[in-house]
Design an enzyme around this catalytic site. Structure first.
Site, PDB file in Angstrom:
ATOM      1  N   TYR A  78       0.866  -1.184   0.000  1.00  0.00           N
ATOM      2  CA  TYR A  78       0.000   0.000   0.000  1.00  0.00           C
ATOM      3  C   TYR A  78       0.903   1.234   0.000  1.00  0.00           C
ATOM      4  O   TYR A  78       1.869   1.289   0.766  1.00  0.00           O
ATOM      5  CB  TYR A  78      -0.900  -0.024   1.243  1.00  0.00           C
ATOM      6  CG  TYR A  78      -1.651   1.261   1.454  1.00  0.00           C
ATOM      7  CD1 TYR A  78      -2.576   1.703   0.523  1.00  0.00           C
ATOM      8  CD2 TYR A  78      -1.426   2.047   2.576  1.00  0.00           C
ATOM      9  CE1 TYR A  78      -3.256   2.897   0.694  1.00  0.00           C
ATOM     10  CE2 TYR A  78      -2.101   3.238   2.768  1.00  0.00           C
ATOM     11  CZ  TYR A  78      -3.020   3.660   1.820  1.00  0.00           C
ATOM     12  OH  TYR A  78      -3.681   4.846   1.998  1.00  0.00           O
ATOM     13  N   ASP A 150      -0.694  -7.314   6.433  1.00  0.00           N
ATOM     14  CA  ASP A 150      -1.792  -6.359   6.310  1.00  0.00           C
ATOM     15  C   ASP A 150      -2.974  -7.152   5.736  1.00  0.00           C
ATOM     16  O   ASP A 150      -2.985  -7.491   4.560  1.00  0.00           O
ATOM     17  CB  ASP A 150      -1.359  -5.213   5.386  1.00  0.00           C
ATOM     18  CG  ASP A 150      -2.435  -4.143   5.223  1.00  0.00           C
ATOM     19  OD1 ASP A 150      -3.620  -4.459   5.434  1.00  0.00           O
ATOM     20  OD2 ASP A 150      -2.088  -3.003   4.860  1.00  0.00           O
ATOM     21  N   LYS A 175     -12.021  -0.060   6.314  1.00  0.00           N
ATOM     22  CA  LYS A 175     -12.498  -0.738   5.087  1.00  0.00           C
ATOM     23  C   LYS A 175     -13.588  -1.757   5.423  1.00  0.00           C
ATOM     24  O   LYS A 175     -14.606  -1.403   5.958  1.00  0.00           O
ATOM     25  CB  LYS A 175     -11.317  -1.380   4.367  1.00  0.00           C
ATOM     26  CG  LYS A 175     -10.058  -0.507   4.321  1.00  0.00           C
ATOM     27  CD  LYS A 175     -10.254   0.784   3.570  1.00  0.00           C
ATOM     28  CE  LYS A 175      -8.945   1.569   3.530  1.00  0.00           C
ATOM     29  NZ  LYS A 175      -9.090   2.918   3.024  1.00  0.00           N
TER      30      LYS A 175
HETATM   31  C1  LIG Z   1      -4.133  -2.297   2.361  1.00  0.00           C
HETATM   32  C2  LIG Z   1      -4.227  -1.014   3.137  1.00  0.00           C
HETATM   33  N1  LIG Z   1      -3.462  -0.851   4.225  1.00  0.00           N
HETATM   34  C3  LIG Z   1      -3.502   0.286   4.934  1.00  0.00           C
HETATM   35  C4  LIG Z   1      -4.324   1.344   4.593  1.00  0.00           C
HETATM   36  C5  LIG Z   1      -4.314   2.594   5.417  1.00  0.00           C
HETATM   37  O1  LIG Z   1      -5.443   2.654   6.229  1.00  0.00           O
HETATM   38  P1  LIG Z   1      -6.132   4.022   6.730  1.00  0.00           P
HETATM   39  O2  LIG Z   1      -6.591   4.758   5.512  1.00  0.00           O
HETATM   40  O3  LIG Z   1      -7.229   3.555   7.641  1.00  0.00           O
HETATM   41  O4  LIG Z   1      -5.075   4.787   7.477  1.00  0.00           O
HETATM   42  C6  LIG Z   1      -5.132   1.209   3.466  1.00  0.00           C
HETATM   43  C7  LIG Z   1      -5.992   2.343   3.055  1.00  0.00           C
HETATM   44  O5  LIG Z   1      -6.449   2.424   1.938  1.00  0.00           O
HETATM   45  C8  LIG Z   1      -5.088   0.008   2.716  1.00  0.00           C
HETATM   46  O6  LIG Z   1      -5.841  -0.174   1.614  1.00  0.00           O
END
Ligand SMILES: Cc1ncc(COP(=O)(O)O)c(C=O)c1O
Length: 351
Positions: A78, A150, A175
């Protein structure tokens, strides 16, 4: 339904103890406790520590390491995770290498004597690549490194990394877990309690990037319908992937539910279903991708994922110059609308 405990402070007994079990909201609160208990159970972990966002959760895992340690992360991590490692933690003295973690030889080549953590993300963004978690765990363990996953895109309903030997699971609860695009949060779940979970707990309370009681309440409410939402996200995504993969206006579809997808076999082994995210490439690059996205009526053009409404996004323009996403790629978060309507919308946009 549980109440929402908005109190920031909790009364002491005459002997100085806290009969409620709580002292101050940054350190703990009944709503956070309820959410953390649910998340630990869903992932099969010993402890869960929640944060104000997914990024705050990732940050805590990295801060639990020490300057001079080395982290291996996926090439297609990400982009926020890659940015944290490349910009912020590089200045803090944490070393990072990026490798294709679907390739065991590439992972082995990236390891160093000071590698403390192998960070994985599967399925990945935006190519929906599937990493074999058992294979990564075996290599990382051999090198004395911990493994983190993740698990935001899969959720514990589809994939339980701790059961595959992973040490730490991270979530953006923004999400699928909350599931309604109305709350931001993050979580880290550890397989064991010990120095790592204690450090994460200390970073939560002292660092202060904590979720509010209402945020915790919302995520927990979302979790109640997680299995039913995930079944529908996956069924809709499979329908759309099947249709797009035979569409003459589509060059390539990335979805591990397709037998031709490179991640199909591993996904079938390690996931209960291939998930609700897919991406496809149209010939004609950015201009054609923009045109298709603009013509979609049911899909909203917006970032994020995991909510009831289908979203479409041109990742290359979101991620900027360091992007690895092809210019013709559109990423879809498949929502809970009727699949016939979603297919019809894509067909009219691609005409
Ligand atoms: C796979 C993944 N990890 C981490 C994040 C980061 O999360 P947040 O937007 O809640 O900080 C996202 C956000 O799109 C994501 O898709």
């Amino acid at each position: 339904m549980p109440g929402i405990h908005l109190s920031t402070t909790f009364e002491r007994a005459p002997d100085g103890t806290f009969p409620s079990g709580y002292a101050y909201v940054r350190d703990g609160n009944p709503n956070r406790q309820a959410l953390e208990s649910a998340l630990a159970q869903l992932e099969g972990g010993a402890a869960a520590v929640t944060f104000a966002s997914g990024m705050a959760a990732t940050m805590a895992v990295l801060q639990a390491l020490s300057p001079g340690d080395h982290v291996v992360a996926p090439l297609d991590a990400y982009f926020g995770t890659a940015k944290l490692l490349g910009d912020h933690f590089a200045r803090w003295g944490l070393e990072a290498s990026f490798a294709d973690l679907t390739d065991a030889a590439a992972l082995r080549a990236a390891l160093r004597p000071n590698t403390r953590l192998v960070w994985t993300e599967t399925p990945s963004n935006p190519n929906i690549a599937v990493t074999d978690l058992r294979a990564v765990v075996e290599i990382a363990r051999g090198a004395g490194a911990l493994t983190a996953c993740d698990n935001t895109w899969a959720t514990p309903f589809l994939q339980r990394p701790l059961e595959l030997g992973v040490d730490v699971v991270m979530h953006s609860t923004t999400k699928y877990l909350s599931g309604h695009s109305d709350v931001m949060g993050g979580a880290v779940i550890t397989r064991e309690t010990g120095p790592l979970s204690e450090r994460l707990r200390a970073l939560q309370g002292t660092g202060g990037a904590v979720p509010s009681p209402f945020d915790c309440w919302l995520v927990l409410r979302g979790i109640r319908t997680l299995p039913w939402r995930m079944r529908a996200h996956c069924a809709n995504a499979q329908r759309i992937a099947d249709r797009l993969s035979s569409h003459p206006g589509v060059e390539r579809v990335h979805y591990p539910g397709l037998p031709s997808d490179p991640g199909h076999a591993v996904a079938a082994r390690q996931m209960a279903a291939p998930g609700g995210m897919l991406s496809f490439v149209v010939p004609g690059g950015r201009a054609r991708a923009f045109e298709v996205a603009a013509r979609l009526r049911l899909f909203t053009r917006a970032t994020s994922l995991g909510g009831p409404e289908s979203l479409v996004e041109h990742r290359a323009s979101i991620e900027g110059e360091k992007t690895r996403a092809p210019e013709g790629l559109l990423r879809l978060s498949i929502g809970l609308e009727h699949p016939d309507d979603l297919v019809a919308d894509l067909e009219q946009a691609l005409r």
